[in-house]
Write a protein that holds these residues in place. Structure first.
Motif, PDB file in Angstrom:
ATOM      1  N   MET A   1       0.868  -1.186   0.000  1.00  0.00           N
ATOM      2  CA  MET A   1       0.000   0.000   0.000  1.00  0.00           C
ATOM      3  C   MET A   1       0.896   1.224   0.000  1.00  0.00           C
ATOM      4  O   MET A   1       1.696   1.433   0.890  1.00  0.00           O
ATOM      5  N   SER A   2       0.795   2.016  -1.020  1.00  0.00           N
ATOM      6  CA  SER A   2       1.690   3.163  -1.151  1.00  0.00           C
ATOM      7  C   SER A   2       1.170   4.343  -0.350  1.00  0.00           C
ATOM      8  O   SER A   2      -0.002   4.405   0.022  1.00  0.00           O
ATOM      9  N   LEU A   3       2.067   5.286  -0.152  1.00  0.00           N
ATOM     10  CA  LEU A   3       1.730   6.471   0.628  1.00  0.00           C
ATOM     11  C   LEU A   3       0.708   7.307  -0.105  1.00  0.00           C
ATOM     12  O   LEU A   3       0.844   7.588  -1.291  1.00  0.00           O
ATOM     13  N   ARG A   4      -0.311   7.702   0.608  1.00  0.00           N
ATOM     14  CA  ARG A   4      -1.306   8.611   0.062  1.00  0.00           C
ATOM     15  C   ARG A   4      -1.163   9.963   0.756  1.00  0.00           C
ATOM     16  O   ARG A   4      -0.982  10.022   1.962  1.00  0.00           O
ATOM     17  N   ALA A   5      -1.252  11.005   0.009  1.00  0.00           N
ATOM     18  CA  ALA A   5      -1.117  12.344   0.579  1.00  0.00           C
ATOM     19  C   ALA A   5      -2.258  12.587   1.553  1.00  0.00           C
ATOM     20  O   ALA A   5      -3.336  12.004   1.428  1.00  0.00           O
ATOM     21  N   PRO A   6      -2.034  13.462   2.553  1.00  0.00           N
ATOM     22  CA  PRO A   6      -3.111  13.778   3.488  1.00  0.00           C
ATOM     23  C   PRO A   6      -4.374  14.204   2.757  1.00  0.00           C
ATOM     24  O   PRO A   6      -4.334  15.010   1.834  1.00  0.00           O
ATOM     25  N   ASP A   7      -5.490  13.625   3.120  1.00  0.00           N
ATOM     26  CA  ASP A   7      -6.752  13.912   2.476  1.00  0.00           C
ATOM     27  C   ASP A   7      -7.164  15.363   2.743  1.00  0.00           C
ATOM     28  O   ASP A   7      -7.179  15.819   3.880  1.00  0.00           O
ATOM     29  N   LYS A   8      -7.500  16.075   1.687  1.00  0.00           N
ATOM     30  CA  LYS A   8      -7.806  17.501   1.832  1.00  0.00           C
ATOM     31  C   LYS A   8      -9.081  17.725   2.643  1.00  0.00           C
ATOM     32  O   LYS A   8      -9.244  18.758   3.281  1.00  0.00           O
ATOM     33  N   ALA A   9     -10.003  16.755   2.580  1.00  0.00           N
ATOM     34  CA  ALA A   9     -11.258  16.928   3.314  1.00  0.00           C
ATOM     35  C   ALA A   9     -11.080  16.652   4.794  1.00  0.00           C
ATOM     36  O   ALA A   9     -11.639  17.341   5.631  1.00  0.00           O
ATOM     37  N   THR A  10     -10.289  15.593   5.113  1.00  0.00           N
ATOM     38  CA  THR A  10     -10.150  15.203   6.511  1.00  0.00           C
ATOM     39  C   THR A  10      -8.866  15.722   7.141  1.00  0.00           C
ATOM     40  O   THR A  10      -8.731  15.735   8.355  1.00  0.00           O
ATOM     41  N   HIS A  11      -7.898  16.114   6.307  1.00  0.00           N
ATOM     42  CA  HIS A  11      -6.601  16.611   6.787  1.00  0.00           C
ATOM     43  C   HIS A  11      -5.914  15.578   7.684  1.00  0.00           C
ATOM     44  O   HIS A  11      -5.313  15.923   8.697  1.00  0.00           O
ATOM     45  N   ASP A  12      -6.022  14.312   7.314  1.00  0.00           N
ATOM     46  CA  ASP A  12      -5.365  13.277   8.096  1.00  0.00           C
ATOM     47  C   ASP A  12      -3.856  13.414   8.002  1.00  0.00           C
ATOM     48  O   ASP A  12      -3.296  13.512   6.898  1.00  0.00           O
ATOM     49  N   PRO A  13      -3.143  13.418   9.136  1.00  0.00           N
ATOM     50  CA  PRO A  13      -1.679  13.380   9.087  1.00  0.00           C
ATOM     51  C   PRO A  13      -1.231  12.066   8.442  1.00  0.00           C
ATOM     52  O   PRO A  13      -1.915  11.039   8.536  1.00  0.00           O
ATOM     53  N   SER A  14      -0.097  12.082   7.781  1.00  0.00           N
ATOM     54  CA  SER A  14       0.386  10.886   7.106  1.00  0.00           C
ATOM     55  C   SER A  14       1.027   9.922   8.103  1.00  0.00           C
ATOM     56  O   SER A  14       1.688  10.331   9.054  1.00  0.00           O
ATOM     57  N   VAL A  15       0.811   8.629   7.878  1.00  0.00           N
ATOM     58  CA  VAL A  15       1.297   7.584   8.763  1.00  0.00           C
ATOM     59  C   VAL A  15       1.956   6.489   7.929  1.00  0.00           C
ATOM     60  O   VAL A  15       1.425   6.084   6.890  1.00  0.00           O
ATOM     61  N   ALA A  16       3.092   6.012   8.401  1.00  0.00           N
ATOM     62  CA  ALA A  16       3.728   4.829   7.821  1.00  0.00           C
ATOM     63  C   ALA A  16       3.710   3.722   8.863  1.00  0.00           C
ATOM     64  O   ALA A  16       4.133   3.925  10.001  1.00  0.00           O
ATOM     65  N   ILE A  17       3.186   2.563   8.479  1.00  0.00           N
ATOM     66  CA  ILE A  17       3.214   1.384   9.347  1.00  0.00           C
ATOM     67  C   ILE A  17       4.390   0.514   8.912  1.00  0.00           C
ATOM     68  O   ILE A  17       4.494   0.146   7.738  1.00  0.00           O
ATOM     69  N   ILE A  18       5.267   0.202   9.862  1.00  0.00           N
ATOM     70  CA  ILE A  18       6.442  -0.614   9.568  1.00  0.00           C
ATOM     71  C   ILE A  18       6.297  -1.966  10.255  1.00  0.00           C
ATOM     72  O   ILE A  18       6.122  -2.038  11.479  1.00  0.00           O
ATOM     73  N   ILE A  19       6.360  -3.012   9.465  1.00  0.00           N
ATOM     74  CA  ILE A  19       6.229  -4.381   9.961  1.00  0.00           C
ATOM     75  C   ILE A  19       7.530  -5.108   9.662  1.00  0.00           C
ATOM     76  O   ILE A  19       7.942  -5.212   8.503  1.00  0.00           O
TER      77      ILE A  19
END
Length: 326
Positions: A1-19
């Motif tokens: 799953m590639s990085l998605r830019a912060p959603d303009k509507a929700t302004h979600d901060p970006s997160v990377a999950i490392i496994i």
């Protein structure tokens, strides 16, 4: 799953999950399926493979083509293995979630964690309540704290780390967010700005207690470590505390890094005098008691006894050797 830019509507901060994966393909596939169901807009998933020989890389690529896979050529340990993934994500994410490959998660995991840390810039790291996979309403860990109380007739203050609320029903945790000594690396949401400020996990520890060390470093820098009291992660470990102790006590690698690294972490954060006091308790009380206990219960393993004393000697000498690594 590639990085998605912060959603303009929700302004979600970006997160990377490392496994981090090391010859744990089946668990990792289950974990990835769970993580792929997380409801969050700005999300990147990175699997770091620590030199597996079970076909993990090829199978993960085929099963989850959108997941980034970083292939290390050897087993770098928990600390440096995760650091490889952290470095990949550090420049373009707001938060990094370290997640054990033998876990499953609730789809709303990030929606419970992210708002808490976003509202309070003093929080460097946060974690959820983690329950046992086989007993989903029984707590495995809800934060880490310094050892308290007594064992074998000796005080265990500062001699070890303790899984808070371990073995208790999930409803026993406080209702409100609470501060802890450390967040367990099994599910550890780290603020990337703090990683830039204080550095990554201590790679010299290889594995075990690097989470406690990093948490203590954040507190020295003026930040807090908190638990968000919502069960969002389930861990595939034995729900029997006795069985967990037996599994670790029969594993020289786990025993060596547990005791050596704790002494090194205590020396780093509390000074040589504290480390020497703990080392004396290990040498003259704890290790002999464990030895006697193993003899009586007919489970004595010579390599574990060697691991105890090598841990003590290496810590006292400040050595960061890699021992008992398969």
């Amino acid at each position: 799953m590639s990085l998605r830019a912060p959603d303009k509507a929700t302004h979600d901060p970006s997160v990377a999950i490392i496994i981090l994966n090391w010859n744990g393909l089946n668990d990792t596939l289950v974990c990835l399926q769970s993580v792929s169901n997380i409801r969050y807009n700005a999300l990147e998933i990175i699997v770091v493979d620590n030199g597996s020989s079970d076909g993990s890389i090829e199978t993960i690529h085929k099963t989850f083509p959108g997941v980034q896979v970083i292939a290390n050529t050897s087993n770098l340990g928990f600390a440096e293995g995760n650091n490889v993934g952290i470095r990949r994500a550090l420049t373009d994410t707001d938060y990094i979630l370290l997640l054990n490959n033998d876990t499953t998660v609730h789809p709303d995991l990030l929606h419970h964690l992210i708002p808490v840390v976003e509202k309070d810039p003093s929080i460097a790291v946060a974690g959820p309540v983690i329950c046992y996979d086989e007993e989903p309403d029984t707590i495995w860990c809800a934060g880490l704290q310094m050892g308290q109380g007594r064992m074998f007739g000796m005080s265990i203050a500062q001699t070890t780390s303790v899984l808070m609320y371990c073995g208790q029903p999930a409803h026993m945790v406080p209702n409100d967010i609470y501060s802890v000594d450390a967040i367990v690396g099994c599910a550890m949401l780290m603020r990337t700005s703090v990683l830039h400020e204080i550095g990554l996990l201590a790679s010299e520890l290889f594995m075990i207690h690097e989470d406690f060390d990093w948490s203590l470093r954040t507190q020295k820098a003026g930040y807090r470590c908190v638990v968000v009291p919502v069960v969002n992660v389930w861990h595939k470990v034995s729900a029997s505390i006795k069985r967990q102790d037996q599994q670790r006590s029969g594993n020289p690698s786990a025993e060596y890094y547990w005791y050596r690294n704790w002494l090194l972490v205590m020396r780093k954060h509390y000074g040589v005098r504290t480390m020497l006091m703990i080392a004396a308790l290990y040498a003259f009380k704890l290790f002999p008691s464990l030895f006697y206990q193993d003899i009586v219960q007919r489970r004595f393993i010579p390599s574990v006894w060697v691991a105890h004393w090598l841990a003590l000697l290496d810590a006292l000498a400040g050595r960061h050797k890699k021992r008992f690594i398969r």
